[in-house]
Motif scaffolding. Structure first.
Motif, PDB file in Angstrom:
ATOM      1  N   ILE A 214      -4.843   3.332   2.957  1.00  0.00           N
ATOM      2  CA  ILE A 214      -5.560   4.590   2.705  1.00  0.00           C
ATOM      3  C   ILE A 214      -5.516   5.543   3.897  1.00  0.00           C
ATOM      4  O   ILE A 214      -5.342   6.749   3.736  1.00  0.00           O
ATOM      5  N   SER A 217      -2.226   7.146   4.043  1.00  0.00           N
ATOM      6  CA  SER A 217      -2.072   8.042   2.888  1.00  0.00           C
ATOM      7  C   SER A 217      -2.810   9.360   3.126  1.00  0.00           C
ATOM      8  O   SER A 217      -2.285  10.435   2.846  1.00  0.00           O
ATOM      9  N   ARG A 220      -1.073  11.448   5.597  1.00  0.00           N
ATOM     10  CA  ARG A 220       0.114  12.067   4.995  1.00  0.00           C
ATOM     11  C   ARG A 220      -0.282  13.270   4.140  1.00  0.00           C
ATOM     12  O   ARG A 220       0.326  14.331   4.209  1.00  0.00           O
ATOM     13  N   SER A 221      -1.342  13.102   3.331  1.00  0.00           N
ATOM     14  CA  SER A 221      -1.855  14.237   2.551  1.00  0.00           C
ATOM     15  C   SER A 221      -2.129  15.419   3.460  1.00  0.00           C
ATOM     16  O   SER A 221      -1.739  16.549   3.175  1.00  0.00           O
ATOM     17  N   THR A 224       1.059  17.268   4.533  1.00  0.00           N
ATOM     18  CA  THR A 224       1.715  18.146   3.554  1.00  0.00           C
ATOM     19  C   THR A 224       0.807  19.327   3.199  1.00  0.00           C
ATOM     20  O   THR A 224       1.277  20.443   3.024  1.00  0.00           O
ATOM     21  N   LEU A 225      -0.515  19.083   3.127  1.00  0.00           N
ATOM     22  CA  LEU A 225      -1.419  20.191   2.803  1.00  0.00           C
ATOM     23  C   LEU A 225      -1.410  21.228   3.926  1.00  0.00           C
ATOM     24  O   LEU A 225      -1.545  22.422   3.687  1.00  0.00           O
TER      25      LEU A 225
ATOM     26  N   VAL B 129      -8.498  13.615  -9.708  1.00  0.00           N
ATOM     27  CA  VAL B 129      -8.382  14.067  -8.320  1.00  0.00           C
ATOM     28  C   VAL B 129      -8.552  12.880  -7.374  1.00  0.00           C
ATOM     29  O   VAL B 129      -7.784  12.703  -6.422  1.00  0.00           O
ATOM     30  N   PHE B 133      -6.074  11.432  -4.634  1.00  0.00           N
ATOM     31  CA  PHE B 133      -6.538  11.380  -3.254  1.00  0.00           C
ATOM     32  C   PHE B 133      -6.251  10.008  -2.651  1.00  0.00           C
ATOM     33  O   PHE B 133      -5.742   9.894  -1.535  1.00  0.00           O
ATOM     34  N   LEU B 134      -6.548   8.969  -3.422  1.00  0.00           N
ATOM     35  CA  LEU B 134      -6.331   7.605  -2.918  1.00  0.00           C
ATOM     36  C   LEU B 134      -4.850   7.325  -2.673  1.00  0.00           C
ATOM     37  O   LEU B 134      -4.489   6.504  -1.844  1.00  0.00           O
ATOM     38  N   ARG B 135      -3.998   8.030  -3.426  1.00  0.00           N
ATOM     39  CA  ARG B 135      -2.553   7.836  -3.269  1.00  0.00           C
ATOM     40  C   ARG B 135      -1.961   8.644  -2.118  1.00  0.00           C
ATOM     41  O   ARG B 135      -0.784   8.505  -1.813  1.00  0.00           O
ATOM     42  N   GLY B 136      -2.758   9.558  -1.549  1.00  0.00           N
ATOM     43  CA  GLY B 136      -2.216  10.418  -0.497  1.00  0.00           C
ATOM     44  C   GLY B 136      -1.337  11.521  -1.053  1.00  0.00           C
ATOM     45  O   GLY B 136      -0.346  11.898  -0.440  1.00  0.00           O
ATOM     46  N   SER B 137      -1.717  12.078  -2.209  1.00  0.00           N
ATOM     47  CA  SER B 137      -0.920  13.141  -2.839  1.00  0.00           C
ATOM     48  C   SER B 137      -1.011  14.454  -2.080  1.00  0.00           C
ATOM     49  O   SER B 137      -1.926  14.660  -1.290  1.00  0.00           O
ATOM     50  N   GLY B 138      -0.096  15.325  -2.382  1.00  0.00           N
ATOM     51  CA  GLY B 138      -0.159  16.708  -1.903  1.00  0.00           C
ATOM     52  C   GLY B 138      -0.875  17.577  -2.917  1.00  0.00           C
ATOM     53  O   GLY B 138      -1.543  17.086  -3.830  1.00  0.00           O
ATOM     54  N   LEU B 139      -0.698  18.874  -2.743  1.00  0.00           N
ATOM     55  CA  LEU B 139      -1.352  19.871  -3.577  1.00  0.00           C
ATOM     56  C   LEU B 139      -1.119  19.629  -5.064  1.00  0.00           C
ATOM     57  O   LEU B 139      -2.048  19.745  -5.877  1.00  0.00           O
ATOM     58  N   LEU B 142      -3.494  16.730  -6.052  1.00  0.00           N
ATOM     59  CA  LEU B 142      -4.915  16.969  -5.777  1.00  0.00           C
ATOM     60  C   LEU B 142      -5.495  18.102  -6.609  1.00  0.00           C
ATOM     61  O   LEU B 142      -6.696  18.192  -6.777  1.00  0.00           O
TER      62      LEU B 142
END
Lengths: 466, 466
Positions: A214, A217, A220-221, A224-225, B129, B133-139, B142
């Motif tokens: 986590i 992760s 990393r988020s 990119t954000l 969301v 978030f837990l996956r570390g996604s970008g925009l 999210l």
């Protein structure tokens, strides 16, 4: 990802620059200091005493001794964080950060350092992002801490850098073990009265059950954000530079044609930015209102602000703002007209010139420029005066001999914006109106075949002039 | 925020349109159906049987009866979700969604419905969301689910809408109680084997200890991130339209001058988009490589893709791509030159015309256009042929009588891109080279004072032509 110094990611710092390193004595900042020193950066070690707990002084002395062991200069200072928090209505954490950064940048300026470095890690980043996530933040919060940033409240030129933002906390601990460094442990770090510590010690371990990686992760988020955030801000800034014509404490003037070419989402963001610049304390702006405003219709926003169209300009302004006008001149105190050029303020100038009438009668009659007039000089023996409109003003318009009309009615007929009427200029001879610039000349002062000398009067706006 | 129907937010749906409502029989979709019906929308009730549990059939019958009680048309279908998941390598949830949406849009098309409506609430949004978030996604992750979206894989024109995205789950439950609706409870909703259910029943209650309004906060985040995402995408799309000149299965051609005017962050995103269009399966692209490519230097990206400069174009392409050229013509099969115009493909044309030599000698000599030549017609009795370059080609260049040079060397001297050499056109008389378009004419075929008739040959690129 435990990293030996050998395979650490390359530092995004110019070699050889003088760095002020903020060091508390904990594993992160100690690893930072040791690591930067191993890379031969000239360093100033700066340690701030927050006076929040008994052992603080011991930690400062530890850092002082450590700096001395590396042969590095050391500075320290202290302040009453609790008192500052109370006085400024800040949380203890906010007050501590504010005073600490003030100290670090002050010392950096004194020493001529090019950057201030602090020891935030990927774990700190994850906590920051999580904190914003729980609050329901937008991009500006969820992007977390940047690796390099200018914080204008502390210094307009020296950036804050975070060289360890890709290290985890266990990386810094491993680094310390590897180099036999014995960092101090701040007991308040485990005090779960602090929200951040609750996230670190309680919530993140729970989230690890859902994603064992986590922290990485979230870091990393954030990365990119941050790119999206930087890009969006840069595009908004470019659009701002292209469309903002002027601004003052109570208004921002946009070029309407420029706004028409923009993506409405960009326009919305420009209006948002303008509103927050005029009203820094504003909590929020209704999205639907911003969306309507972005269609370039006049709209009431928030905090007494509204959008307002005039000529080729769109103003975002308060009701009470005194807006400049690039379309019509305005006048404040009355004055007598003299040959030459007089500045009226806000980029407007009045020019007066006496000349032979010659063939000017035809020119004057067919003149399309409503801000230029030729008046018969012979009739102006009492001298010409310029003054602002007064309620009740009447005059005898050109082509309507022996009739008078109210200037107020002319304003309405010509759809002159209300806000501009109060300071509308009129040119008088004694008490009689000879010309209403922008609107109409008066019959009694027109030039005829008998006129020998004329006065040419001209109002002109010159962009960039004041 | 329990909402009576009276103070529900206004629906962003045109009044009177035909809506296909996806209804499972649970509180959310039942409230959706009842609410849309109360607003007098024409409705088609569609219920999909996932065949994942024993009670599924009963739920379908319940929805059928409910639709009948409102006098609404009803459609249903079923599929073996588990088999589809296994066949396609999808999770059960992904397979269920895919088959359900296929069904909903198929029925919407059949019925001529303008939208497909589903009952996602702010709670679903918060879960979505949180999952990202837990996956570390970008925009893009999210931002959660939009209130209205076109999903091209299901239908290119009918949007999916989520009218209840501002309702909480307790709103829909309250709505059901208020209108005496008795929704079915899907027992799999509490099965914590499903990741989403774990978030709903375990993690979100924990997060509520940190922010009691966490669901609303996350829904709010989603809303603002969605705006940023939409704006960014729209700006990237505009930049794409402005800078992409052509594209094929193995390349995207950008206008270099157009890229130079862009924010480098935007260029980075264009390259990223191009790479994913060429390689949909690409996992990730190295950010540093994208950043270097955005400085318009040639760079190796990922998946065998690279950027490549040629003339005023920048290509993002694979090594093996056969790129079109707007600068130089290319030729595939050999052919005999005839009077008139011949299409060479990729926008290139060859024109041939016989004419009197007249004063053409001087014109030919001072001709600056390397893609036009005049050859002496008398010498072409065997006929002119066009063919592609062959390795080993030699010829006698204009101005160098009795000497031959290798065409390969000319290519090198003139820095002709490697990739263009193989299909470089040459004009021959029998086996002898008369002209190498773009490079040099041959001495033996030049026009002299004695020449009476000439053949004018011209290669021309016409944008937009094929």
């Amino acid at each position: 990802m435990i990293m030996a110094a050998a395979n650490l990611p390359p530092l995004d710092l110019q070699p050889g620059i003088l760095i002020t390193a903020g060091v508390s004595g904990g594993p992160d900042s100690l690893a930072l200091l040791h690591y930067l020193h191993s890379l031969h950066y000239p360093l100033l070690v700066a340690s701030f005493n927050h006076r929040l707990r008994p052992g603080a002084e011991t930690d400062i002395n530890f850092v002082r001794a450590f700096a001395a062991s590396l042969g590095l200069p050391f500075v320290t200072d202290s302040a009453d964080v609790a008192a500052h928090a109370a006085a400024q209505g800040l949380s203890i954490e906010e007050a501590a950060r504010e005073l600490r950064y003030q100290f670090l940048f002050r010392e950096a300026r004194k020493a001529g350092a090019q950057v201030v470095a602090v020891g935030h890690t990927a774990d700190d980043q994850a906590e920051t992002v999580l904190m914003h996530f729980l609050r329901g933040s937008g991009l500006s919060g969820l992007k977390g801490m940047p690796a390099r940033i200018i914080l204008p409240v502390f210094d307009a030129e020296i950036p804050l850098v975070r060289p360890l933002l890709n290290w985890t906390r266990s990386d810094t601990e491993a680094y310390c073990r590897q180099h036999a460094l014995e960092p101090r442990i701040d007991p308040t770090n485990t005090d779960t009265h602090y929200f951040r510590n609750r996230l670190r010690h309680e919530l993140l371990p729970i989230l690890e059950q859902y994603n064992p990686q986590i922290r990485q992760s979230l870091a990393r988020s954030a990365q990119t954000l941050q790119r999206d955030y930087t890009l969006l801000n840069s595009l908004i800034e470019t659009a701002w530079q292209k469309t903002v014509r002027s601004s003052g404490p109570e208004f921002v003037e946009f070029e309407r044609a420029g706004l028409e070419k923009l993506d409405p989402g960009l326009t919305r963001n420009l209006f948002r930015k303008a509103a927050f610049e005029l009203r820094p304390g504003l909590r929020d702006i209704d999205f639907e209102a911003l969306e309507r405003a972005a269609t370039l219709k006049p709209v009431d926003l928030a905090g007494g602000l509204k959008t307002y169209l005039e000529g080729d300009s769109l103003y975002l302004t308060s009701d009470t703002a005194s807006l400049p006008s690039t379309v019509w001149p305005q006048i404040s105190a009355p004055f007598s007209l003299l040959a030459g050029r007089t500045a009226l303020g806000n980029g407007w100038f009045l020019t007066c010139q006496e000349m032979n009438a010659d063939n000017l009668q035809a020119v004057a009659r067919s003149n399309p420029d409503k801000l230029t007039a030729w008046l018969a000089a012979e009739l102006n023996t009492g001298g010409l005066q310029a003054r602002a409109y007064r309620s009740g003003d009447r005059f005898e318009p050109l082509g309507m001999p022996h009739q008078t009309i109210k200037l107020a009615e002319l304003f309405i007929n010509q759809k002159i914006p209300q806000r501009l009427r109060r300071a509308w200029p009129v040119i008088c001879v004694s008490d009689e109106i000879a010309w209403v610039p922008g609107l109409r000349q008066a019959e009694p002062f027109k030039i005829t075949e008998k006129t020998l000398r004329v006065v040419k009067i001209e109002f002109k706006y010159e962009a960039g002039q004041v």
